[in-house]
Design a protein around this motif. Structure first.
Motif, PDB file in Angstrom:
ATOM      1  N   ARG A   1      70.112 -10.836 107.366  1.00  0.00           N
ATOM      2  CA  ARG A   1      69.341  -9.600 107.408  1.00  0.00           C
ATOM      3  C   ARG A   1      69.173  -9.101 108.842  1.00  0.00           C
ATOM      4  O   ARG A   1      69.213  -7.888 109.100  1.00  0.00           O
ATOM      5  N   ILE A   2      69.016 -10.028 109.775  1.00  0.00           N
ATOM      6  CA  ILE A   2      68.924  -9.636 111.184  1.00  0.00           C
ATOM      7  C   ILE A   2      70.247  -9.019 111.636  1.00  0.00           C
ATOM      8  O   ILE A   2      70.268  -7.977 112.305  1.00  0.00           O
TER       9      ILE A   2
ATOM     10  N   GLN B   1      61.530  -6.950 116.680  1.00  0.00           N
ATOM     11  CA  GLN B   1      60.706  -8.149 116.834  1.00  0.00           C
ATOM     12  C   GLN B   1      61.247  -9.073 117.929  1.00  0.00           C
ATOM     13  O   GLN B   1      60.625 -10.091 118.244  1.00  0.00           O
TER      14      GLN B   1
ATOM     15  N   ASP C   1      72.264  -7.511 109.851  1.00  0.00           N
ATOM     16  CA  ASP C   1      72.376  -6.217 109.180  1.00  0.00           C
ATOM     17  C   ASP C   1      71.499  -5.157 109.833  1.00  0.00           C
ATOM     18  O   ASP C   1      71.473  -4.004 109.382  1.00  0.00           O
TER      19      ASP C   1
ATOM     20  N   GLU D   1      68.008  -5.585 110.636  1.00  0.00           N
ATOM     21  CA  GLU D   1      66.565  -5.708 110.431  1.00  0.00           C
ATOM     22  C   GLU D   1      65.890  -6.455 111.585  1.00  0.00           C
ATOM     23  O   GLU D   1      66.457  -7.365 112.176  1.00  0.00           O
ATOM     24  N   LEU D   2      64.667  -6.062 111.868  1.00  0.00           N
ATOM     25  CA  LEU D   2      63.739  -6.785 112.749  1.00  0.00           C
ATOM     26  C   LEU D   2      64.208  -6.918 114.198  1.00  0.00           C
ATOM     27  O   LEU D   2      63.683  -7.761 114.931  1.00  0.00           O
ATOM     28  N   HIS D   3      65.132  -6.083 114.638  1.00  0.00           N
ATOM     29  CA  HIS D   3      65.515  -6.161 116.048  1.00  0.00           C
ATOM     30  C   HIS D   3      64.342  -5.786 116.949  1.00  0.00           C
ATOM     31  O   HIS D   3      64.296  -6.208 118.109  1.00  0.00           O
TER      32      HIS D   3
ATOM     33  N   TYR E   1      56.662 -10.899 113.399  1.00  0.00           N
ATOM     34  CA  TYR E   1      57.558 -11.977 112.994  1.00  0.00           C
ATOM     35  C   TYR E   1      57.795 -12.947 114.148  1.00  0.00           C
ATOM     36  O   TYR E   1      58.231 -14.073 113.931  1.00  0.00           O
TER      37      TYR E   1
ATOM     38  N   GLU F   1      71.838  -5.077 120.465  1.00  0.00           N
ATOM     39  CA  GLU F   1      72.056  -5.637 119.136  1.00  0.00           C
ATOM     40  C   GLU F   1      73.035  -6.798 119.155  1.00  0.00           C
ATOM     41  O   GLU F   1      72.907  -7.734 118.357  1.00  0.00           O
TER      42      GLU F   1
ATOM     43  N   LEU G   1      60.620 -14.813 108.934  1.00  0.00           N
ATOM     44  CA  LEU G   1      61.326 -14.084 107.889  1.00  0.00           C
ATOM     45  C   LEU G   1      61.767 -15.049 106.793  1.00  0.00           C
ATOM     46  O   LEU G   1      61.668 -14.737 105.597  1.00  0.00           O
TER      47      LEU G   1
END
Length: 491
Positions: A83-84, A92, A86, A88-90, A23, A46, A117
């Motif tokens: 979504r990030i 990336q 939440d 997701e995709l950390h 991504y 995060e 994304l």
């Protein structure tokens, strides 16, 4: 050789092969190749990633409201950012925490992940930037020089809320022990020498109050992080951003993140000044110093267990030696000490990086971010671990405590109200010379009767101050952290 599929993306330096399933894009790829430094990517923290996502979502909302971004693109960006946030995709967010370019690589990493994304959300393939572009759309109205510092401050605020709760959690553990030990009389010590009697409850209450003071200070210092320069773009003049972008985007950022950010009064000043980070770092250092002092005290108070102070016992959590059977070491307090040393070192780094900024920008915020997020994360974990693995399981050696009180010449000071200073001095001198305990000497010298001595020793309040163990409650109604995830200390 691998058969990994790739896609071609281009930048200023030309085309490059990016993993087809990534991504991130070409700008992130270049940075990964250029900065193989710590091995710790920004995705490890995060709160930093979420700070970047909140900035991008708020900017998309603002640009749509100002008529600069279509509803479809703004919606795709916002959904991607949610979504990030939440979780997701950390993975990336692949750029090393230490990087040149004042955070440009981190900002572009966020732009590319959000864009790709968002493209999937819109029904397109990764890399089809004609539909949603990392720079033209995700980064619209922004520069690294305002987006990255703003994300950094939002992320630190979020992390600090958990640190606040972790400190309160540890404070409560000490308060519980203070109540449990409130009548356990013992010797106080100054300069590593015996002083005057006190209670073990007073000793543990002091630890709780020390932490409460720093909670209050941290809470105040967090307000410094809420002034942001989003909308200032490159140097604070707002070039290439809509005139109303700053106020609109910052308002949306506050709404989305829950962090009470506000637009800096002077964006040129705010873009180059990192004084808030310096002061914030100093508070983290102060917390570290306090925790380390407490950890040292716990190690001393539990030393022995036969040949040391042995005022208290720490819960055993692991075997202490590969050669000495039965040895148990204070490994949790030792861990806290080492966290403190790391935080103090990070504070030096932040100080030097802040001092090194030139003219309209400080290019060294990435290393500040590394140090600050490390410090917040490690202090949070250390406070919770100390509470759970050590403080809640501490026991008191009550008989040993009282024996030391009666055997120490320090008890003579507590007898001054009963026999006077000169006689107390005579008792202390004689006790030291003969090795007899203070009560025995006082009786032999005729200063007190056995009944009087027994009565004094039976009432601890006659030997120590009757200062109450007042509440150390300092949490202000203006900042309720009760709903924040206190115990979450791992990424």
């Amino acid at each position: 050789m691998t058969d990994q599929k790739t896609r071609i993306e281009s930048d200023l330096l030309g085309p490059a092969e990016v993993p087809a399933d990534a991504y991130y894009g070409v700008h992130s790829l270049r940075a990964v190749q250029n900065f193989p430094i710590t091995g710790v990517p920004i995705g490890h923290y995060e709160d930093l990633v979420n700070g970047l996502a909140y900035v991008k979502a708020a900017s998309a909302r603002a640009n749509h409201q100002l008529g600069l971004l279509s509803a479809e693109r703004a919606s795709a960006i916002e959904i991607a950012c949610q979504r990030i946030c939440d979780g997701e995709l950390h993975d990336q967010f692949v750029i090393d925490l230490i990087q040149g370019g004042a955070g440009t690589s981190s900002n572009m990493n966020a732009n590319e992940v959000v864009a790709n994304l968002g493209l999937e959300i819109m029904g397109h393939e990764k890399g089809e930037y004609g539909f949603l572009h990392p720079n033209d759309h995700v980064n619209l109205g922004q520069s690294t020089n305002d987006a990255y510092p703003t994300a950094l401050r939002v992320g630190l605020y979020l992390g600090s809320s958990r640190l606040l709760n972790a400190l309160a959690y540890l404070e409560d553990a000490f308060n519980q022990k203070a109540a449990e030990f409130q009548d356990y009389i013992k010797l106080g010590r100054t300069q590593m020498q015996e002083a005057v009697p006190m209670t073990l409850g007073q000793e543990f209450k002091a630890f709780a109050i020390m932490l409460a003071e720093d909670e209050r200070l941290l809470r105040h210092t967090m307000t410094l992080l809420t002034e942001v320069n989003l909308g200032g773009t490159a140097i604070g003049t707002g070039l290439n951003a809509h005139p109303k972008f700053a106020e609109t985007a910052v308002a949306e950022l506050a709404h989305l993140s829950g962090v009470p950010v506000e637009c800096a009064h002077n964006l040129v000043e705010a873009t180059q000044d990192v004084g808030a980070l310096v002061q914030y770092s100093s508070v983290l250092k102060r917390i570290a110093v306090k925790l380390s002092k407490i950890a040292h005290d716990l190690r001393l108070l539990s030393s022995g267990p036969q040949a040391g102070l042995a005022d208290i016992t720490l819960p055993p959590v692991q075997a202490g030696s590969s050669i000495m059977p039965g040895k148990v070491n204070p490994v949790i307090p030792e861990m806290v000490n080492q966290v403190a040393y790391a935080v103090i070192g990070n504070d030096v780094t932040v100080t030097m990086a802040a001092e090194a900024g030139q003219l309209q920008l400080n290019a060294f915020e990435p290393v500040m971010a590394k140090g600050l997020f490390e410090s917040v994360h490690q202090l949070t974990a250390a406070a919770v671990t100390l509470a759970d693995k050590t403080v809640r399981g501490i026991g008191a050696n009550r008989e040993n405590l009282m024996r030391k009180v009666t055997q120490s010449v320090g008890l003579a000071t507590a007898l001054v109200p009963f026999i006077g200073y000169e006689r107390a001095t005579h008792v202390a001198k004689e006790a030291r010379a003969t090795g007899k305990d203070v009560p025995t000497v006082a009786i032999e010298l005729g200063y007190l009767s056995r009944a009087e001595v027994d009565d004094i020793l039976a009432h601890p309040d006659r030997l120590v101050s009757n200062q109450p163990l007042e509440s150390s409650e300092t949490r202000e109604p203006g900042m309720d952290t009760s709903s924040l995830p206190v115990i979450k200390v791992n990424n």
